[in-house]
Structures are given as C-alpha cells and as structure tokens.
Design a protein around this motif. Sequence first.
Motif, PDB file in Angstrom:
ATOM      1  N   ARG A  38       0.804  -1.203   0.089  1.00 22.57           N
ATOM      2  CA  ARG A  38       0.023   0.018   0.015  1.00 22.57           C
ATOM      3  C   ARG A  38       0.928   1.046  -0.108  1.00 22.57           C
ATOM      4  NH1 ARG A  38      -5.234  -1.049   3.798  1.00 22.57           N
ATOM      5  NH2 ARG A  38      -5.512  -3.458   3.538  1.00 22.57           N
ATOM      6  N   LEU A  39       1.929   1.258   0.809  1.00 21.27           N
ATOM      7  CA  LEU A  39       2.770   2.489   0.900  1.00 21.27           C
ATOM      8  C   LEU A  39       3.597   2.667  -0.639  1.00 21.27           C
ATOM      9  CD1 LEU A  39       4.524   1.744   4.318  1.00 21.27           C
ATOM     10  CD2 LEU A  39       2.660   3.381   3.623  1.00 21.27           C
ATOM     11  N   THR A  40       3.976   1.424  -1.174  1.00 20.77           N
ATOM     12  CA  THR A  40       4.456   1.745  -2.612  1.00 20.77           C
ATOM     13  C   THR A  40       3.796   2.439  -3.518  1.00 20.77           C
ATOM     14  OG1 THR A  40       6.037   0.017  -2.059  1.00 20.77           O
ATOM     15  CG2 THR A  40       5.705   0.367  -4.333  1.00 20.77           C
ATOM     16  N   GLU A  41       2.403   2.121  -3.400  1.00 17.42           N
ATOM     17  CA  GLU A  41       1.338   2.576  -4.197  1.00 17.42           C
ATOM     18  C   GLU A  41       0.994   4.034  -4.104  1.00 17.42           C
ATOM     19  OE1 GLU A  41      -3.698   1.680  -5.401  1.00 17.42           O
ATOM     20  OE2 GLU A  41      -2.409   0.252  -4.433  1.00 17.42           O
ATOM     21  N   ARG A  42       1.064   4.156  -2.855  1.00 18.81           N
ATOM     22  CA  ARG A  42       0.666   5.634  -2.350  1.00 18.81           C
ATOM     23  C   ARG A  42       1.731   6.503  -2.854  1.00 18.81           C
ATOM     24  NH1 ARG A  42      -0.412   5.123   4.018  1.00 18.81           N
ATOM     25  NH2 ARG A  42       0.238   7.183   3.833  1.00 18.81           N
ATOM     26  N   PHE A  43       2.932   6.433  -2.464  1.00 19.30           N
ATOM     27  CA  PHE A  43       4.200   7.166  -2.736  1.00 19.30           C
ATOM     28  C   PHE A  43       4.684   7.294  -3.926  1.00 19.30           C
ATOM     29  CE2 PHE A  43       3.451   6.708   2.177  1.00 19.30           C
ATOM     30  CZ  PHE A  43       3.266   8.130   2.327  1.00 19.30           C
ATOM     31  N   GLY A  44       4.695   6.170  -4.628  1.00 19.83           N
ATOM     32  CA  GLY A  44       5.067   6.248  -5.976  1.00 19.83           C
ATOM     33  C   GLY A  44       4.289   7.444  -6.725  1.00 19.83           C
ATOM     34  N   LYS A  45       3.238   7.685  -6.327  1.00 19.27           N
ATOM     35  CA  LYS A  45       2.351   8.488  -7.307  1.00 19.27           C
ATOM     36  C   LYS A  45       2.687  10.005  -6.733  1.00 19.27           C
ATOM     37  CE  LYS A  45      -1.831   5.950  -7.770  1.00 19.27           C
ATOM     38  NZ  LYS A  45      -3.386   5.894  -7.445  1.00 19.27           N
ATOM     39  N   ASP A  48       6.071  10.958  -8.411  1.00 14.61           N
ATOM     40  CA  ASP A  48       5.763  11.378  -9.707  1.00 14.61           C
ATOM     41  C   ASP A  48       5.380  12.954  -9.738  1.00 14.61           C
ATOM     42  OD1 ASP A  48       6.349   9.242 -11.003  1.00 14.61           O
ATOM     43  OD2 ASP A  48       4.248   8.519 -11.253  1.00 14.61           O
ATOM     44  N   TYR A  49       4.583  13.195  -8.898  1.00 15.45           N
ATOM     45  CA  TYR A  49       4.017  14.590  -8.558  1.00 15.45           C
ATOM     46  C   TYR A  49       5.219  15.736  -8.229  1.00 15.45           C
ATOM     47  CZ  TYR A  49       2.174  18.607  -6.156  1.00 15.45           C
ATOM     48  OH  TYR A  49       1.814  19.946  -5.493  1.00 15.45           O
ATOM     49  N   LEU A  50       6.041  15.243  -7.268  1.00 19.62           N
ATOM     50  CA  LEU A  50       7.034  16.051  -6.855  1.00 19.62           C
ATOM     51  C   LEU A  50       8.378  16.419  -7.949  1.00 19.62           C
ATOM     52  CD1 LEU A  50       7.692  14.841  -3.103  1.00 19.62           C
ATOM     53  CD2 LEU A  50       6.825  16.826  -3.843  1.00 19.62           C
ATOM     54  N   SER A  51       8.482  15.258  -8.662  1.00 24.81           N
ATOM     55  CA  SER A  51       9.360  15.193  -9.584  1.00 24.81           C
ATOM     56  C   SER A  51       8.963  16.488 -10.602  1.00 24.81           C
ATOM     57  CB  SER A  51       9.353  13.855 -10.357  1.00 24.81           C
ATOM     58  OG  SER A  51      10.419  13.781 -11.291  1.00 24.81           O
ATOM     59  N   ASP A  52       7.682  16.422 -11.035  1.00 23.45           N
ATOM     60  CA  ASP A  52       7.169  17.342 -11.885  1.00 23.45           C
ATOM     61  C   ASP A  52       7.255  18.687 -11.475  1.00 23.45           C
ATOM     62  OD1 ASP A  52       6.452  15.535 -13.760  1.00 23.45           O
ATOM     63  OD2 ASP A  52       4.453  15.300 -13.317  1.00 23.45           O
ATOM     64  N   ARG A  53       6.895  18.922 -10.262  1.00 23.35           N
ATOM     65  CA  ARG A  53       6.918  20.338  -9.680  1.00 23.35           C
ATOM     66  C   ARG A  53       8.270  20.848  -9.359  1.00 23.35           C
ATOM     67  NH1 ARG A  53       2.650  22.503  -6.904  1.00 23.35           N
ATOM     68  NH2 ARG A  53       4.359  24.352  -6.617  1.00 23.35           N
ATOM     69  N   LEU A  54       9.350  19.739  -9.022  1.00 22.60           N
ATOM     70  CA  LEU A  54      10.636  20.344  -8.576  1.00 22.60           C
ATOM     71  C   LEU A  54      11.755  20.308  -9.611  1.00 22.60           C
ATOM     72  CD1 LEU A  54      11.078  18.094  -5.292  1.00 22.60           C
ATOM     73  CD2 LEU A  54      10.251  20.705  -5.498  1.00 22.60           C
ATOM     74  N   GLY A  55      11.483  19.723 -10.807  1.00 20.55           N
ATOM     75  CA  GLY A  55      12.368  19.508 -11.978  1.00 20.55           C
ATOM     76  C   GLY A  55      13.376  18.711 -11.975  1.00 20.55           C
ATOM     77  N   VAL A  56      13.284  17.803 -10.891  1.00 19.65           N
ATOM     78  CA  VAL A  56      14.479  16.646 -10.382  1.00 19.65           C
ATOM     79  C   VAL A  56      13.792  15.384 -10.661  1.00 19.65           C
ATOM     80  CG1 VAL A  56      15.939  18.365  -9.243  1.00 19.65           C
ATOM     81  CG2 VAL A  56      14.380  16.745  -8.000  1.00 19.65           C
TER      82      VAL A  56
END
Length: 290
Positions: A38-45, A48-56
């Motif tokens: 459940r944690l992997t499913e939760r935090f994988g998303k 992705d969100y943070l990568s888009d926002r942070l540019g890293v």
Amino acid sequence: MTVSLRAPLLGLAALCLSGLAQAETFVFTAIPDQDERRLTERFGKIADYLSDRLGVDVKYIPVKSYPAAVSAFRNDQVQLAWFGGLTGVQARELVPGSEAIAQGAEDTAFVSYLIAHESTGLSESEQLPAELAGKRFTFGDKGSTSGRLMPEFFLRQHFEQAPEDLFSRVGFSGDHNRTISLVQSGAYEVGAVNYAVWDAELEKGNIDESKVSVIWTSPEYPDYQWSIRGDVNARFGDGFKEKVKQALLEMKDPELLAAFPRSGFVDATNDDYAPIRDTAVAIGIMDPDQ
C-alpha cells in the motif's frame, strides 16, 4: 608543436560533474505504518508529482521499520520523509538543520482510537473504562506516535500504571492494519490505532464491526509531518527547500491526498512538535539530554 589536452579534459570533466549534479535524485521515504504494498502504491504517485514540480528526479524508497526510516534520514539515504510525530522529532534531533515543513491539515489535531474485540463487552465511552485492566493489549509499532506514544501516555496518566502492570499481556503489532487484524481476530482483546487508518479501512469495508469496534477516542495532539534535511539547498540549489515545501502545500489532487488520507497540507515547524518530545521524555522513550 605540442598540443595540450589539459584544458579540454578539464572542461569535459567539469561538464560531466555538472551533469551528475543535475541528475542527482531527490529521495524520500515514509514510516511503514501500513503494509509495504500500500505504501509503495501511495508514494509512487507522490514521487511523480514532486518530480514534475521540482524539476528533478524524485524517488520513493520503502523501509522496513520506524527506526529504519529515522536511520535513512540520518544517514542521508533520503532527504525528505513522511514521519509520525515521534519519529520526526527523533530524526530531526539527529540531523542538525533539518526542519518539519508541512503537516496534514488533520495532523494539527490528531487522535488515537482504542478498539476492542466484541468478546470484551466494552462499548464506546468518553472515559477510559476500568475494565481495561487485565486485558490482552497491543500497541502498533514501538516508535508510533498514534499507535504507541500517545495512547501509552494517556493510559499511564489515567491508571497511574505502566502498560505492563495494567494489562495481562502487551504486544506491538508493527503497524495499524495489523493492530486492527489482531483485535478483530481476538488474538488481542484491545488495541491502539491511528484513527485515520481505522476510518479509511472502515470505509473500504475491511472491518467487521460485529467483531471489533472503537471504545475510546484520545485527546488531540500533533502528529504526522514532512521533514527535510537542512543540506538540500547545497545539493539541489538555492531555494530548493522552499520549492519542496510549496509543492507539498499546493498539493490539491484529491487522488494524491486520499492516499494519506488528508484533505491537504499546511505549514509546520519544529516547535509544533515540542509536546511530542516532552511526552516521549515523560514516559522514558527519549532521553531528556538527547
């Protein structure tokens, strides 16, 4: 004529180092308060969100225990972590300059539930029932704020006894889902659980209320938060810490928020968790000089 390769090679080396710096991955983890799938499913998303926002590149890595989450933060295996109140305090004290930067809107006034198997005959009440004495009781993880620290504090305060003296048997399930399962099966008669996990599991139909029910709700206390290491600006660029904070505070996607579950994130500071540290010291989980 002699041709020097020094300057081109130095330039190439600098370019390679620059590329490595730009490619460095920002890594985060979370306390394993539910099962790993459940944690992997939760935090994988969330990654992705943070990568888009942070540019890293952002990566989530799971850990096996609450202490492992603290160790990963301390050892710089992760730069950001979703901690409970207690693990956050422990981790930040081990990493100078680290900060709590955001908490769930619900985490400013979190509560724990005590749940009981139907065989106990216990029903919901505003006061901790005297009939708890002598029961088989399970906490969650030993490092859990909502599954151990605060419930133990309130039990000690009310009964003026340590859990080992109050109950016939004391266990530590390891996570909130496991606590629910153990009490629902009757392996333990009573347990302490994170209210948000209980409510989410109840909504999903994963709890049989004919076998297990909430018998007490604790007073409110501060709990989960995002904590970040103090050296991230040096590694990822000036203002990076603030960018991470803003990305978390501006997370609005209901699907992402439902994964926690939280309605949104609000500002947090280290001072918000002073009561958690004081409680941990009071019941002997933390050294006052730590």
